[in-house]
Scaffold this motif. Structure first.
Motif, PDB file in Angstrom:
ATOM      1  N   ALA A  18       0.849  -1.190   0.000  1.00 42.92           N
ATOM      2  CA  ALA A  18       0.000   0.000   0.000  1.00 42.92           C
ATOM      3  C   ALA A  18       0.883   1.237   0.000  1.00 42.92           C
ATOM      4  CB  ALA A  18      -0.908   0.001   1.226  1.00 42.92           C
ATOM      5  N   PRO A  19       0.699   2.141  -0.952  1.00 41.54           N
ATOM      6  CA  PRO A  19       1.509   3.364  -0.976  1.00 41.54           C
ATOM      7  C   PRO A  19       1.306   4.192   0.296  1.00 41.54           C
ATOM      8  CG  PRO A  19       0.272   3.096  -3.024  1.00 41.54           C
ATOM      9  CD  PRO A  19      -0.278   2.094  -2.060  1.00 41.54           C
ATOM     10  N   ARG A  20       2.320   4.983   0.607  1.00 39.54           N
ATOM     11  CA  ARG A  20       2.299   5.807   1.812  1.00 39.54           C
ATOM     12  C   ARG A  20       2.470   7.271   1.444  1.00 39.54           C
ATOM     13  NH1 ARG A  20       6.793   2.098   5.022  1.00 39.54           N
ATOM     14  NH2 ARG A  20       5.584   0.149   5.071  1.00 39.54           N
ATOM     15  N   ALA A  21       2.043   8.137   2.336  1.00 35.85           N
ATOM     16  CA  ALA A  21       2.145   9.574   2.093  1.00 35.85           C
ATOM     17  C   ALA A  21       3.586  10.014   1.923  1.00 35.85           C
ATOM     18  CB  ALA A  21       1.484  10.344   3.239  1.00 35.85           C
ATOM     19  N   GLU A  22       4.513   9.341   2.599  1.00 33.27           N
ATOM     20  CA  GLU A  22       5.912   9.750   2.529  1.00 33.27           C
ATOM     21  C   GLU A  22       6.643   9.199   1.303  1.00 33.27           C
ATOM     22  OE1 GLU A  22       5.761   6.256   5.568  1.00 33.27           O
ATOM     23  OE2 GLU A  22       4.501   7.953   4.932  1.00 33.27           O
ATOM     24  N   ASP A  23       5.988   8.387   0.492  1.00 36.12           N
ATOM     25  CA  ASP A  23       6.630   7.850  -0.706  1.00 36.12           C
ATOM     26  C   ASP A  23       6.880   8.955  -1.737  1.00 36.12           C
ATOM     27  OD1 ASP A  23       6.792   5.140   0.043  1.00 36.12           O
ATOM     28  OD2 ASP A  23       4.732   4.751  -0.594  1.00 36.12           O
ATOM     29  N   VAL A  24       7.985   8.797  -2.468  1.00 34.23           N
ATOM     30  CA  VAL A  24       8.333   9.710  -3.563  1.00 34.23           C
ATOM     31  C   VAL A  24       8.679   8.839  -4.760  1.00 34.23           C
ATOM     32  CG1 VAL A  24       9.836  11.557  -4.358  1.00 34.23           C
ATOM     33  CG2 VAL A  24       9.201  11.434  -1.937  1.00 34.23           C
ATOM     34  N   PHE A  25       7.794   8.786  -5.750  1.00 35.35           N
ATOM     35  CA  PHE A  25       7.936   7.853  -6.864  1.00 35.35           C
ATOM     36  C   PHE A  25       8.252   8.570  -8.172  1.00 35.35           C
ATOM     37  CE2 PHE A  25       4.681   5.453  -4.297  1.00 35.35           C
ATOM     38  CZ  PHE A  25       5.443   4.328  -4.025  1.00 35.35           C
ATOM     39  N   TYR A  58      -2.319   1.020  -8.556  1.00 33.31           N
ATOM     40  CA  TYR A  58      -1.298   1.373  -7.569  1.00 33.31           C
ATOM     41  C   TYR A  58      -0.930   2.856  -7.680  1.00 33.31           C
ATOM     42  CZ  TYR A  58       2.723   0.975  -4.483  1.00 33.31           C
ATOM     43  OH  TYR A  58       3.591   1.140  -3.435  1.00 33.31           O
ATOM     44  N   THR A  59      -0.786   3.351  -8.900  1.00 32.24           N
ATOM     45  CA  THR A  59      -0.429   4.759  -9.072  1.00 32.24           C
ATOM     46  C   THR A  59      -1.535   5.665  -8.554  1.00 32.24           C
ATOM     47  OG1 THR A  59       0.878   4.168 -11.029  1.00 32.24           O
ATOM     48  CG2 THR A  59       0.343   6.492 -10.740  1.00 32.24           C
ATOM     49  N   ASN A  60      -2.781   5.325  -8.829  1.00 35.28           N
ATOM     50  CA  ASN A  60      -3.895   6.113  -8.300  1.00 35.28           C
ATOM     51  C   ASN A  60      -3.955   6.036  -6.780  1.00 35.28           C
ATOM     52  OD1 ASN A  60      -4.958   7.190 -10.710  1.00 35.28           O
ATOM     53  ND2 ASN A  60      -6.021   5.277 -11.173  1.00 35.28           N
ATOM     54  N   ALA A  61      -3.624   4.863  -6.225  1.00 38.01           N
ATOM     55  CA  ALA A  61      -3.584   4.727  -4.770  1.00 38.01           C
ATOM     56  C   ALA A  61      -2.479   5.601  -4.175  1.00 38.01           C
ATOM     57  CB  ALA A  61      -3.374   3.267  -4.379  1.00 38.01           C
ATOM     58  N   ALA A  62      -1.347   5.684  -4.871  1.00 35.42           N
ATOM     59  CA  ALA A  62      -0.257   6.547  -4.402  1.00 35.42           C
ATOM     60  C   ALA A  62      -0.685   8.006  -4.396  1.00 35.42           C
ATOM     61  CB  ALA A  62       0.978   6.356  -5.283  1.00 35.42           C
ATOM     62  N   LEU A  63      -1.362   8.430  -5.460  1.00 36.60           N
ATOM     63  CA  LEU A  63      -1.871   9.797  -5.512  1.00 36.60           C
ATOM     64  C   LEU A  63      -2.878  10.032  -4.395  1.00 36.60           C
ATOM     65  CD1 LEU A  63      -2.288  10.034  -9.376  1.00 36.60           C
ATOM     66  CD2 LEU A  63      -0.780  11.484  -8.011  1.00 36.60           C
ATOM     67  N   GLY A  64      -3.747   9.044  -4.176  1.00 40.26           N
ATOM     68  CA  GLY A  64      -4.752   9.166  -3.123  1.00 40.26           C
ATOM     69  C   GLY A  64      -4.150   9.224  -1.731  1.00 40.26           C
ATOM     70  N   ALA A  65      -3.007   8.572  -1.564  1.00 39.05           N
ATOM     71  CA  ALA A  65      -2.338   8.551  -0.260  1.00 39.05           C
ATOM     72  C   ALA A  65      -1.537   9.823   0.000  1.00 39.05           C
ATOM     73  CB  ALA A  65      -1.416   7.338  -0.165  1.00 39.05           C
ATOM     74  N   GLY A  66      -1.389  10.662  -1.021  1.00 37.94           N
ATOM     75  CA  GLY A  66      -0.623  11.894  -0.864  1.00 37.94           C
ATOM     76  C   GLY A  66       0.852  11.750  -1.168  1.00 37.94           C
ATOM     77  N   ALA A  67       1.249  10.637  -1.789  1.00 37.51           N
ATOM     78  CA  ALA A  67       2.647  10.458  -2.187  1.00 37.51           C
ATOM     79  C   ALA A  67       2.999  11.448  -3.298  1.00 37.51           C
ATOM     80  CB  ALA A  67       2.877   9.033  -2.671  1.00 37.51           C
ATOM     81  N   ARG A  68       4.280  11.792  -3.391  1.00 38.17           N
ATOM     82  CA  ARG A  68       4.735  12.644  -4.490  1.00 38.17           C
ATOM     83  C   ARG A  68       5.002  11.766  -5.704  1.00 38.17           C
ATOM     84  NH1 ARG A  68       9.250  16.975  -3.116  1.00 38.17           N
ATOM     85  NH2 ARG A  68       8.385  17.897  -5.035  1.00 38.17           N
TER      86      ARG A  68
END
Length: 213
Positions: A18-25, A58-68
């Motif tokens: 699960a992506p996290r807010a602190e992720d930077v992809f 996964y990419t949409n989940a990352a955006l939803g989680a607030g990841a950069r």
């Protein structure tokens, strides 16, 4: 034939993460293709069907989680090639009398099929507009030092020319996470490859490079 990957990166199976807010992809070109090209599912072939769901989800989940989320301008060149090739294949398969070989791009599609060329350009423009709206650009200046660094990287890391510069842009900006279906990235030490590519995941597991966050 399965590719024998020597895994240097840390690998994350996106189907179990699960992506996290602190992720930077950095999102790789192949992921943008599956996420933004409206006819990607028409050009998908087994076993590629997972690409049309796993990566967009996964990419949409990352955006939803607030990841950069970052993109590279170099991806426009690759995305243009992929979409034009897919548009050609779709048209050729439907019109074998005009283009009997859908697996070999015929430049007459680009120069003589005015309507189809406009359609391909429209698809590319629409796809890139989505990329630009969803992600920040990771810039890279292709100057002499960057070219030298890319050539040095080429000695030890089994990636293509575009990826050499994308990796340099990641290094310059301190980005180490990449969402990709491209197994070449796992040959790069010091990064984390987030993928749904089963061959890559199996190789990473066998070599002790598959991580769970």
């Amino acid at each position: 034939m399965a590719i024998n990957y020597t895994v240097q990166a840390e690998v994350v199976d996106i189907s179990a993460d699960a992506p996290r807010a602190e992720d930077v992809f950095l999102v790789d070109t192949n992921v943008w293709y599956w996420l933004t090209y409206s006819r990607a599912s028409q050009s998908a072939r087994p076993p590629a069907y997972y690409q049309t769901s796993n990566y967009p989800n996964y990419t949409n989940a990352a955006l939803g989680a607030g990841a950069r989320i970052f993109q590279s301008g170099l991806s426009l060149a690759e995305l243009t090639h992929l979409i034009e090739k897919a548009e050609y294949e779709i048209f050729a398969q439907a019109n074998p009398a005009i283009f009997p070989n859908p697996n070999k791009f015929d430049k007459n599609f680009r120069h003589d099929r005015t309507h189809e060329r406009r359609q391909a350009v429209s698809e590319i423009e629409a796809a890139w507009a989505q990329v630009a709206s969803l992600a920040e650009q990771l810039t890279v200046t292709i100057d002499s030092p960057t070219v030298t660094a890319a050539l040095n990287r080429l000695q030890t890391e089994k990636v293509d020319g575009y990826d050499l510069f994308i990796l340099e842009s990641m290094r310059n900006h301190g980005v180490v996470q990449v969402i990709t279906d491209d197994g070449d990235f796992v040959a790069v030490p010091g990064i984390q490859a987030f993928t749904a590519n089963r061959n890559v995941i199996q190789a990473a597991r066998a070599q002790g490079r598959l991580i769970t966050r």
